[in-house]
Write an enzyme that holds these catalytic residues in place. Structure first.
Site, PDB file in Angstrom:
ATOM      1  N   VAL A  85     -20.960  49.607  14.546  1.00  0.00           N
ATOM      2  CA  VAL A  85     -19.790  49.586  15.430  1.00  0.00           C
ATOM      3  C   VAL A  85     -18.651  50.318  14.723  1.00  0.00           C
ATOM      4  O   VAL A  85     -18.205  49.906  13.646  1.00  0.00           O
ATOM      5  CB  VAL A  85     -19.385  48.150  15.767  1.00  0.00           C
ATOM      6  CG1 VAL A  85     -18.198  48.144  16.729  1.00  0.00           C
ATOM      7  CG2 VAL A  85     -20.566  47.389  16.376  1.00  0.00           C
ATOM      8  N   VAL A  87     -15.141  53.301  15.241  1.00  0.00           N
ATOM      9  CA  VAL A  87     -14.229  54.122  16.046  1.00  0.00           C
ATOM     10  C   VAL A  87     -13.603  55.168  15.132  1.00  0.00           C
ATOM     11  O   VAL A  87     -13.179  54.855  14.003  1.00  0.00           O
ATOM     12  CB  VAL A  87     -13.122  53.260  16.693  1.00  0.00           C
ATOM     13  CG1 VAL A  87     -12.124  54.136  17.448  1.00  0.00           C
ATOM     14  CG2 VAL A  87     -13.737  52.225  17.635  1.00  0.00           C
ATOM     15  N   ARG A  94      -6.840  52.639  21.026  1.00  0.00           N
ATOM     16  CA  ARG A  94      -6.827  53.321  22.321  1.00  0.00           C
ATOM     17  C   ARG A  94      -7.867  52.732  23.280  1.00  0.00           C
ATOM     18  O   ARG A  94      -8.241  53.352  24.266  1.00  0.00           O
ATOM     19  CB  ARG A  94      -7.070  54.820  22.141  1.00  0.00           C
ATOM     20  CG  ARG A  94      -5.886  55.567  21.503  1.00  0.00           C
ATOM     21  CD  ARG A  94      -6.162  57.045  21.351  1.00  0.00           C
ATOM     22  NE  ARG A  94      -6.642  57.652  22.586  1.00  0.00           N
ATOM     23  CZ  ARG A  94      -7.064  58.915  22.671  1.00  0.00           C
ATOM     24  NH1 ARG A  94      -7.056  59.687  21.579  1.00  0.00           N
ATOM     25  NH2 ARG A  94      -7.483  59.404  23.812  1.00  0.00           N
ATOM     26  N   TYR A 126     -13.344  40.415  15.908  1.00  0.00           N
ATOM     27  CA  TYR A 126     -14.331  40.058  16.915  1.00  0.00           C
ATOM     28  C   TYR A 126     -14.053  38.763  17.659  1.00  0.00           C
ATOM     29  O   TYR A 126     -14.640  38.522  18.720  1.00  0.00           O
ATOM     30  CB  TYR A 126     -15.723  40.053  16.275  1.00  0.00           C
ATOM     31  CG  TYR A 126     -16.147  41.454  15.912  1.00  0.00           C
ATOM     32  CD1 TYR A 126     -16.606  42.331  16.884  1.00  0.00           C
ATOM     33  CD2 TYR A 126     -16.013  41.927  14.614  1.00  0.00           C
ATOM     34  CE1 TYR A 126     -16.958  43.635  16.574  1.00  0.00           C
ATOM     35  CE2 TYR A 126     -16.359  43.232  14.280  1.00  0.00           C
ATOM     36  CZ  TYR A 126     -16.834  44.078  15.270  1.00  0.00           C
ATOM     37  OH  TYR A 126     -17.169  45.377  14.964  1.00  0.00           O
ATOM     38  N   PHE A 408     -27.391  43.013   9.380  1.00  0.00           N
ATOM     39  CA  PHE A 408     -27.688  44.252  10.099  1.00  0.00           C
ATOM     40  C   PHE A 408     -26.397  44.931  10.530  1.00  0.00           C
ATOM     41  O   PHE A 408     -25.322  44.372  10.399  1.00  0.00           O
ATOM     42  CB  PHE A 408     -28.582  43.995  11.315  1.00  0.00           C
ATOM     43  CG  PHE A 408     -28.118  42.887  12.208  1.00  0.00           C
ATOM     44  CD1 PHE A 408     -27.228  43.138  13.240  1.00  0.00           C
ATOM     45  CD2 PHE A 408     -28.576  41.583  12.023  1.00  0.00           C
ATOM     46  CE1 PHE A 408     -26.791  42.120  14.087  1.00  0.00           C
ATOM     47  CE2 PHE A 408     -28.158  40.555  12.854  1.00  0.00           C
ATOM     48  CZ  PHE A 408     -27.269  40.821  13.881  1.00  0.00           C
TER      49      PHE A 408
END
Length: 408
Positions: A85, A87, A94, A126, A408
């Site tokens: 995950v 960005v 954004r 999260y 993971f």
């Protein structure tokens, strides 16, 4: 005038795996030189659902989801395992991450997956997406410069070193047989055994030895996977990666073996269960120390009703839960939970709530690893009916705490 192109979310084709890896390495400040580590990353992405955030043709965000099966009390559930995950630094704040996770949630709903999970590199992120820490791990260190003191007699069945190339065939059936004993554990495919547990080069520390595998008994009653590392002129380090055993005596035999390996001085085990029996049968707690404890697997209840109805319940409970869920509003509101060892029902109701909590906190409790009474005591859940949290806690109870060491 805003000249930015709208970000769109779509699957990343297999032909763009290298591009996805380049993006991930940029974000995580990595540049692996070892071919086998890079190949492992390629293979993980190849086996995953790959979601990309694109601004025009530019890849500015990535989320991969591995198709896992997760053990829950009394059964197992399909569970996307989120990884990679990331960005791009030019596109933070954004809505890129929100868009990627929203796209995953939509696809998971279409596939009937009631839960998702991840390991959080930044734990502040999260919770706002509904993930809660559902398992915890501990780092344990043994001073092995002297024999390991034990309060119980170790199992006397023979120990055997196993060729790592043959280990998946030896360990796989044992792990599959015992996995249900604790919630929170993923099913390990042959690929996962070979690439995640037994690669020749360790991804986190290339100075570590190749993996070593030792088993107890025939048929197998326990095993340990470990690596060693030279510490200059001093005794070497043993890093224990995984240890499973049928009984405390079997576990004691494996710990005793590890602590007795010649020319070593420390056994360091990361990610052990918080209720590891070693901590009780060790004869000297100055020799066996817990050096850290941390949240491990984070769980998201994508479909609260399906998740609650799929798990086993330790005791009867009849409560109205008022669940807050800003990301997936279908989960939100008051529902009556009626559960017992015979089954569970969870349905909308107009009755007043007995307990109000956020979906992230319900996720933390789901596998049995967080106590609802602790949430009330911490002020993050509200008990409207005295004893409601304790009743839910009793019903959610598991004999062993949930645990996983599969990162993971």
């Amino acid at each position: 005038m805003n000249s930015r192109t709208a970000v769109q979310f779509r699957e990343i084709p297999e032909t763009e795996i290298e591009r996805a890896l380049a993006h991930a390495y940029l974000v995580f400040h990595e540049s692996p030189d070892e071919d086998d580590i890079r190949k492992h990353h390629q293979d993980v992405l190849r086996r995953s659902l790959r979601l990309g955030a694109y601004e025009g043709d530019e890849l500015v965000g990535l989320l991969a989801a591995l198709p896992f099966e997760l053990s829950v009390p009394g059964g197992e559930l399909t569970c996307p395992g989120l990884t990679f995950v990331s960005v791009a630094p030019t596109h933070r704040r954004r809505g890129v991450l929100s868009g990627l996770i929203g796209e995953l949630y939509r696809r998971a709903a279409g596939q009937g997956a009631p839960v998702a999970a991840l390991w959080a590199s930044e734990t502040t992120i999260y919770g706002r997406f509904g993930f809660g820490p559902a398992t915890h791990g501990a780092t344990v260190e043994i001073d092995s410069r002297r024999p390991l003191a034990l309060r119980i007699e170790p199992d006397e069945r023979p120990l055997r070193l196993v060729d790592p190339a043959k280990a998946p065939d030896v360990l796989g059936p044992y792990y599959a047989r015992t996995r249900a004993a604790r919630a929170g554990r993923i099913a390990r495919s042959e690929f996962w055994w070979r690439d995640a547990w037994l690669p020749e080069t360790d991804e986190d520390d290339s100075d570590m030895s190749q993996p070593r595998v030792v088993t107890l008994g025939d048929p197998v009653a326990g095993y340990a996977i470990y690596r060693t590392k030279s510490e200059g002129d001093g005794p070497a380090l043993i890093r224990l990666d995984d240890l499973e055993a049928d009984s405390p005596r079997a576990a004691a035999a494996l710990w005793q073996y590890l602590a007795a390996i010649d020319l070593t001085g420390t056994v360091r085990a990361w990610g052990r269960p918080v209720d590891d029996p070693l901590l009780l049968f060790a004869g000297d707690r100055d020799q066996v120390r817990v050096t850290s404890e941390f949240p491990a697997l984070w769980v998201r209840l994508l479909d609260v009703r399906a998740a609650l109805e799929a798990r086993a319940w330790a005791a009867p409970v009849d409560l109205v839960l008022d669940v807050r869920d800003d990301t997936l509003p279908a989960n939100a509101g008051r529902h009556r939970l009626t559960a017992s060892p015979e089954g569970c029902a969870y349905a909308p109701t107009e009755d007043p709530a007995d307990l109000t909590l956020d979906v992230r906190d319900l996720a933390s409790c789901y596998l049995g690893g967080t106590r609802p009474t602790a949430l009330v005591a911490a002020g993050v859940a509200t008990e409207h009916t005295p004893g409601a949290a304790a009743a839910l806690e009793t019903a959610l109870h598991t004999d062993l705490l949930p645990h996983t060491v599969d990162e993971f």
